[in-house]
Scaffold this motif. Structure first.
Motif, PDB file in Angstrom:
ATOM      1  N   THR A  91      29.340  44.484  50.113  1.00 36.63           N
ATOM      2  CA  THR A  91      29.244  44.119  51.487  1.00 36.63           C
ATOM      3  C   THR A  91      28.427  45.332  52.432  1.00 36.63           C
ATOM      4  N   LEU A  92      27.418  44.122  52.996  1.00 33.90           N
ATOM      5  CA  LEU A  92      27.125  45.512  53.850  1.00 33.90           C
ATOM      6  C   LEU A  92      27.564  45.457  55.547  1.00 33.90           C
ATOM      7  N   ALA A  93      28.647  44.654  55.923  1.00 30.77           N
ATOM      8  CA  ALA A  93      29.422  44.469  56.632  1.00 30.77           C
ATOM      9  C   ALA A  93      30.616  44.853  56.263  1.00 30.77           C
ATOM     10  N   GLU A  94      32.181  45.877  56.682  1.00 29.16           N
ATOM     11  CA  GLU A  94      32.440  46.127  56.696  1.00 29.16           C
ATOM     12  C   GLU A  94      32.880  47.263  55.655  1.00 29.16           C
ATOM     13  N   GLY A  95      31.627  47.090  54.517  1.00 30.09           N
ATOM     14  CA  GLY A  95      31.630  47.591  52.989  1.00 30.09           C
ATOM     15  C   GLY A  95      33.172  47.176  51.743  1.00 30.09           C
ATOM     16  N   VAL A  96      33.071  45.791  51.980  1.00 32.26           N
ATOM     17  CA  VAL A  96      34.110  44.775  51.250  1.00 32.26           C
ATOM     18  C   VAL A  96      33.630  44.662  49.761  1.00 32.26           C
ATOM     19  N   ARG A  97      34.611  45.015  48.864  1.00 27.40           N
ATOM     20  CA  ARG A  97      33.940  45.127  47.507  1.00 27.40           C
ATOM     21  C   ARG A  97      34.410  43.676  46.910  1.00 27.40           C
ATOM     22  N   ILE A  98      33.878  42.731  45.971  1.00 28.23           N
ATOM     23  CA  ILE A  98      34.483  41.528  45.708  1.00 28.23           C
ATOM     24  C   ILE A  98      33.528  41.992  44.258  1.00 28.23           C
ATOM     25  N   ASP A  99      34.761  41.489  43.864  1.00 31.92           N
ATOM     26  CA  ASP A  99      34.763  41.527  42.090  1.00 31.92           C
ATOM     27  C   ASP A  99      34.252  39.796  41.468  1.00 31.92           C
ATOM     28  N   MET A 100      33.069  39.884  40.783  1.00 34.05           N
ATOM     29  CA  MET A 100      32.390  39.534  40.297  1.00 34.05           C
ATOM     30  C   MET A 100      32.160  38.693  38.839  1.00 34.05           C
ATOM     31  N   GLY A 101      32.561  39.480  38.131  1.00 32.08           N
ATOM     32  CA  GLY A 101      32.692  39.494  36.721  1.00 32.08           C
ATOM     33  C   GLY A 101      31.572  39.423  35.738  1.00 32.08           C
ATOM     34  N   VAL A 102      31.229  38.418  34.988  1.00 26.52           N
ATOM     35  CA  VAL A 102      30.003  38.461  34.444  1.00 26.52           C
ATOM     36  C   VAL A 102      29.000  36.721  34.399  1.00 26.52           C
ATOM     37  N   ASP A 115      30.018  47.644  35.773  1.00 25.94           N
ATOM     38  CA  ASP A 115      31.573  47.871  35.088  1.00 25.94           C
ATOM     39  C   ASP A 115      31.580  47.348  33.673  1.00 25.94           C
ATOM     40  N   ALA A 116      31.437  47.771  32.314  1.00 24.04           N
ATOM     41  CA  ALA A 116      31.448  47.513  30.957  1.00 24.04           C
ATOM     42  C   ALA A 116      32.938  46.900  31.072  1.00 24.04           C
ATOM     43  N   ALA A 117      33.748  47.298  31.501  1.00 28.64           N
ATOM     44  CA  ALA A 117      35.185  45.844  31.719  1.00 28.64           C
ATOM     45  C   ALA A 117      35.686  45.175  32.741  1.00 28.64           C
ATOM     46  N   VAL A 118      34.879  46.065  34.128  1.00 24.88           N
ATOM     47  CA  VAL A 118      35.556  45.151  35.156  1.00 24.88           C
ATOM     48  C   VAL A 118      33.908  43.938  35.095  1.00 24.88           C
ATOM     49  N   GLY A 119      32.812  43.969  35.171  1.00 22.37           N
ATOM     50  CA  GLY A 119      32.019  43.467  35.019  1.00 22.37           C
ATOM     51  C   GLY A 119      31.269  43.643  36.826  1.00 22.37           C
ATOM     52  N   LEU A 120      30.501  42.976  37.059  1.00 22.97           N
ATOM     53  CA  LEU A 120      29.867  43.198  38.759  1.00 22.97           C
ATOM     54  C   LEU A 120      30.749  43.280  39.750  1.00 22.97           C
ATOM     55  N   SER A 121      30.202  44.412  40.306  1.00 21.30           N
ATOM     56  CA  SER A 121      31.322  44.123  41.775  1.00 21.30           C
ATOM     57  C   SER A 121      29.906  44.019  42.925  1.00 21.30           C
ATOM     58  N   VAL A 122      30.139  43.337  43.978  1.00 19.51           N
ATOM     59  CA  VAL A 122      29.387  43.117  44.845  1.00 19.51           C
ATOM     60  C   VAL A 122      30.474  44.058  46.293  1.00 19.51           C
ATOM     61  N   THR A 159      23.164  41.168  35.773  1.00 19.33           N
ATOM     62  CA  THR A 159      22.564  41.934  37.026  1.00 19.33           C
ATOM     63  C   THR A 159      21.847  40.793  37.836  1.00 19.33           C
ATOM     64  N   LEU A 160      20.624  40.831  37.366  1.00 12.15           N
ATOM     65  CA  LEU A 160      19.343  40.298  37.846  1.00 12.15           C
ATOM     66  C   LEU A 160      19.953  39.136  37.914  1.00 12.15           C
ATOM     67  N   THR A 161      20.222  38.649  36.794  1.00  8.69           N
ATOM     68  CA  THR A 161      20.552  36.906  37.281  1.00  8.69           C
ATOM     69  C   THR A 161      21.442  36.602  38.559  1.00  8.69           C
ATOM     70  N   LEU A 162      22.536  37.833  38.559  1.00  9.84           N
ATOM     71  CA  LEU A 162      23.715  37.591  40.358  1.00  9.84           C
ATOM     72  C   LEU A 162      22.959  37.873  41.214  1.00  9.84           C
TER      73      LEU A 162
END
Length: 208
Positions: A153-164, A144-151, A120-123
């Motif tokens: 967005t401030l605008a629109e609230g879009v989920r962006i799955d980033m993994g690890v 999330d331990a299974a999905v990894g990191l998800s961001v 998370t710190l790296t991201l």
């Protein structure tokens, strides 16, 4: 008494915490004890107290670099080294300025076998160092331990799955997707950048 390096800690607070008083005999001052007292302020990472000439004292402060808020049993402040060092307060003026990390518990922070805190710190570091889509566009980072990191967005609230991993490469790919859409997230519900089949974009049902 000169105070250096203090921004969130006022000069008045630093001097008061130190216990040093104007006009005090400089030879009677316990510099180590004064520095220890200043470190009671939770924003202070390092404090040094030194005699300056025959009639002066210099207090040097290194403050913690707050990079995110983290939701546990309440909202807390996390520094650049991953230390959760204080509860978030309105006077800190951090609401809306820093992303909020969700998905952790105190137990998960202590026992982190997947290294999700460091990831998370790296991201966050990658996002802070970017032009275009960067940390200023992020409202939340979910862990999330299974999905990894998800961001989110401030605008629109879009989920962006980033993994690890490979965050820089994935964000470059996101930029290409955005350029193809005129730089807008409008109409997008989620973007999966951590799929072996390639980038998967989920659109909202209402495109109006």
């Amino acid at each position: 008494i000169e105070v250096k390096g203090a921004m969130r800690v006022s000069k008045e607070d630093a001097v008061e915490l130190s216990g040093i008083r104007e006009g005090e005999n400089i030879l009677t001052i316990n510099a180590a004890k004064a520095a220890e007292n200043i470190r009671k302020n939770l924003w202070v990472k390092v404090a040094l107290v030194k005699r300056s000439g025959l009639d002066g004292i210099t207090i040097e402060i290194v403050e913690r670099d707050a990079i995110a808020l983290i939701r546990l049993d309440g909202l807390y402040v996390m520094d650049a080294e991953g230390a959760v060092f204080k509860g978030a307060a309105p006077e800190d003026a951090l609401y809306g300025e820093l992303p909020v990390i969700t998905g952790f518990t105190e137990a998960k922070l202590r026992d982190d076998p997947y290294g999700l805190t460091e990831r998370t710190l790296t991201l966050i570091r990658v996002l802070k160092g970017r032009q275009g889509f960067n940390i200023e566009n992020v409202s939340e980072i979910n862990v999330d331990a299974a999905v990894g990191l998800s961001v989110y967005t401030l605008a629109e609230g879009v989920r962006i799955d980033m993994g690890v991993e490979k965050f820089g490469e994935k964000l470059d790919t996101l930029e290409k997707v955005l350029r193809a859409r005129g730089g807008s997230f409008r109409g997008i519900e989620a973007v999966d950048l951590n799929n072996s089949r390639g980038v998967i974009v989920k659109f909202t049902t209402n495109m109006a």
